[in-house]
Enzyme design. Structure first.
Site, PDB file in Angstrom:
ATOM      1  N   HIS A  86       4.454  -6.776  -4.206  1.00  0.00           N
ATOM      2  CA  HIS A  86       5.727  -6.065  -4.076  1.00  0.00           C
ATOM      3  C   HIS A  86       5.826  -4.866  -5.019  1.00  0.00           C
ATOM      4  CE1 HIS A  86      10.176  -5.623  -4.534  1.00  0.00           C
ATOM      5  NE2 HIS A  86      10.177  -5.940  -3.267  1.00  0.00           N
TER       6      HIS A  86
ATOM      7  N   SER B 266      14.011  -2.857  -0.615  1.00  0.00           N
ATOM      8  CA  SER B 266      13.024  -2.744  -1.692  1.00  0.00           C
ATOM      9  C   SER B 266      12.117  -1.538  -1.499  1.00  0.00           C
ATOM     10  CB  SER B 266      12.152  -4.001  -1.749  1.00  0.00           C
ATOM     11  OG  SER B 266      12.826  -5.072  -2.333  1.00  0.00           O
TER      12      SER B 266
ATOM     13  N   ASP C 243       6.073  -8.779  13.072  1.00  0.00           N
ATOM     14  CA  ASP C 243       4.835  -8.313  13.682  1.00  0.00           C
ATOM     15  C   ASP C 243       4.877  -6.799  13.839  1.00  0.00           C
ATOM     16  OD1 ASP C 243       3.665 -10.829  13.981  1.00  0.00           O
ATOM     17  OD2 ASP C 243       4.829 -11.202  15.795  1.00  0.00           O
TER      18      ASP C 243
ATOM     19  N   ILE D 241      -2.848   6.547   1.007  1.00  0.00           N
ATOM     20  CA  ILE D 241      -1.493   7.060   1.296  1.00  0.00           C
ATOM     21  C   ILE D 241      -1.060   7.952   0.146  1.00  0.00           C
ATOM     22  CG2 ILE D 241      -0.855   5.086   2.721  1.00  0.00           C
ATOM     23  CD1 ILE D 241       0.839   5.249  -0.558  1.00  0.00           C
TER      24      ILE D 241
ATOM     25  N   ASP E  28      -0.187  -6.767 -20.366  1.00  0.00           N
ATOM     26  CA  ASP E  28      -0.889  -6.634 -19.086  1.00  0.00           C
ATOM     27  C   ASP E  28       0.075  -6.838 -17.914  1.00  0.00           C
ATOM     28  OD1 ASP E  28      -2.654  -6.473 -17.025  1.00  0.00           O
ATOM     29  OD2 ASP E  28      -3.721  -8.334 -17.482  1.00  0.00           O
TER      30      ASP E  28
ATOM     31  N   ASP F  11       9.480  -4.863 -11.718  1.00  0.00           N
ATOM     32  CA  ASP F  11       9.182  -5.630 -10.509  1.00  0.00           C
ATOM     33  C   ASP F  11       8.198  -6.760 -10.814  1.00  0.00           C
ATOM     34  OD1 ASP F  11       8.377  -6.018  -7.518  1.00  0.00           O
ATOM     35  OD2 ASP F  11       9.900  -4.453  -7.460  1.00  0.00           O
TER      36      ASP F  11
END
Length: 509
Positions: A170, A333, A96, A188, A158, A132
């Site tokens: 991820h 990661s 959380d 960001i 793709d 990834d």
């Protein structure tokens, strides 16, 4: 409260695709044998894929004849080894936290100061391959920095990041940490927002992929000109089982491609727990632990003096998610692409820098923290970029763990020969004026070098003592990883194979 996800993207080393193996061959007769076996309609072996770059064949063996076929393969002179095709799966754990667009990590590593010192935020000529789950290359904060990639999961062009409960995006998150543009209101910025990103997908939307595709992705990145590979995944398996992956990293190392790997999220010491590709041990590789906002190690981050090189912010990291979204994720990661981005920023200032040199700069310029790595440090982008531009003299490598009687050859970056080296504790390790360190006894020493102009530089700690096995050499005789253990990781299967072929090397006990 919005939910952020804890991401580890680790390969599950104990799981494998049933009946699937990777066979490393060293001559065409072994390859011809497998192809001929596969062509027989009633054959128990079928060839699924052939990676010529790695000299690997992916085969499927029928369960009822598995032992007999494996015994036949392992007895062939042209077969170097056989390993199960590992199943790869992304780990997630919910925590959380408030999903704010604040990027504490950028301030922690002094990103703004680094950009000001450099006068740029990277160079489009520097390509970082993100291997990834793929990347949402249409994302508003990422699309300007994308270059063509590939989807090894589905075997097409793709590499889109496909989300699910197991995968919130991820690969897209990792890509944003490296190179989000910072030009979108409410978005960001990555640590190197002007570099190029190559999306390579081998993990699927369910977080699963296989070892064979990971290897092909590494080879593709090298072939297509990536200077940096960012790998936020791994497997907790013995080195002999990870050998095809280790060899792929070695091929990248041989080509000068810098390989940045996540240490893993098990809270374990990698010096005692083998994790790959993190523990590959090659000079061009940088293995990354995670740090939090207070520079403490999160309980879940792996660590290790001998095998983990630096720490980097990896807790509650805000970055891009598919479909123009943003969110917080945590894990080594997330720490890994931040280092990959800093590496790309450094390469943008001096493309000639090697991975070994960049690792030494990151270690000697990092902020001291209580996180057990080779440098006990957390990366600082400004200090690293400043060292590059100021041509700071650096000992390479800057830190290492040596076994008794082991030798290491030092070099000096930005120094003028001839050099004079001195060990702070010659009883632990001696050093010659040629820069050859020899481990003498357990303990710790540091090396100081003086160049022809009188400039000096000091290393960090060189530790002499127990060292985890990181020998990147020959995996052993056919079917034998070199230590007499079962080469396929299943002792019961090896026991059956040894009844069929008792003369195999690993059966000689």
């Amino acid at each position: 409260m919005k939910r952020a996800l804890f991401m580890g993207a680790l390969l599950v080393g104990s799981q494998a695709f049933a009946g699937e193996y990777l066979v490393k061959y060293n001559n065409t007769s072994a390859l011809d044998l497998m192809n001929s076996m596969s062509m027989v309609k009633v054959s128990a072996l079928s060839v699924m894929d052939h990676n010529q770059t790695a000299s690997l064949v992916k085969v499927d063996i029928q369960k009822q004849q598995e032992a007999e076929v494996l015994a036949s393969l392992l007895s062939q002179p042209g077969v170097e080894y056989v390993v199960p095709n590992a199943r790869m799966k992304a780990f997630t754990h919910s925590v959380d936290t408030a999903a704010l667009r604040e990027q504490w990590a950028m301030g922690k590593v002094n990103a703004e100061k680094a950009w000001q010192r450099a006068g740029n935020k990277g160079n489009k000529g520097i390509i970082v391959a993100v291997i990834d789950t793929g990347v949402d290359y249409t994302h508003e904060a990422l699309s300007p920095n994308m270059v063509p990639g590939y989807n090894f999961k589905d075997k097409n062009n793709d590499p889109m990041d496909k989300t699910s409960y197991q995968n919130p995006g991820h690969g897209t998150h990792c890509a944003g940490v490296i190179g989000a543009t910072g030009l979108v209101d409410g978005g960001i910025v990555g640590i190197a927002p002007n570099v190029s990103i190559m999306p390579l997908r081998f993990l699927g939307e369910n977080g699963s992929g296989d070892l064979n595709d990971a290897i092909k992705a590494i080879d593709y990145a090298v072939e297509k000109g990536a200077q940096v590979i960012s790998a936020s995944w791994g497997a907790t398996i013995p080195r002999n089982q990870a050998m095809p992956l280790v060899e792929a990293v070695k091929r990248a190392d041989d080509k000068g491609v810098i390989f940045v790997a996540a240490a893993a999220n098990d809270g374990k010491n990698n010096d005692n727990t083998e994790v790959y590709p993190a523990n590959n041990g090659f000079p061009n590789s940088i293995t990354v632990a995670a740090s939090g906002p207070s520079d403490a190690k999160p309980s879940w981050s792996n660590y290790g003096t001998a095998t983990v090189h630096v720490a980097s912010p990896g807790e509650d990291i805000m970055s891009t998610l598919p479909k123009n979204k943003y969110g917080n994720l945590s894990g080594t990661s997330m720490a890994t692409p931040l280092v990959s981005g800093i590496v790309a920023l450094m390469k943008s200032q001096d493309p000639s820098l090697t991975g070994a040199q960049i690792r030494a700069i990151l270690q000697t310029t990092g902020a001291k923290v209580s996180i057990q790595t080779a440098c006990n440090c957390r990366v600082d982008a400004f200090n690293a970029v400043d060292a590059v531009l100021a041509k700071k003299m650096v000992v390479v490598p800057a830190a290492a763990t040596l076994a008794s009687n082991e030798t290491v050859n030092l070099s000096v970056l930005n120094g003028k020969a001839p050099f004079k080296f001195a060990s702070s504790n010659a009883g632990v390790a001696s050093v010659t004026d040629a820069g050859v360190i020899t481990a003498v006894a357990n303990g710790t020493t540091a090396i100081t070098v003086t160049d022809a102009d009188g400039k000096t530089a000091s290393s960090l700690d060189f530790n002499v003592g127990k060292k985890a096995s990181q020998d990147p050499g020959n995996p052993g005789n056919p079917g034998n990883p070199g230590d007499g253990s079962c080469p396929i990781g299943d002792q019961s299967m090896c026991d059956i194979i040894c009844q069929i072929k008792p003369d195999l090397p690993f059966c000689q006990k």
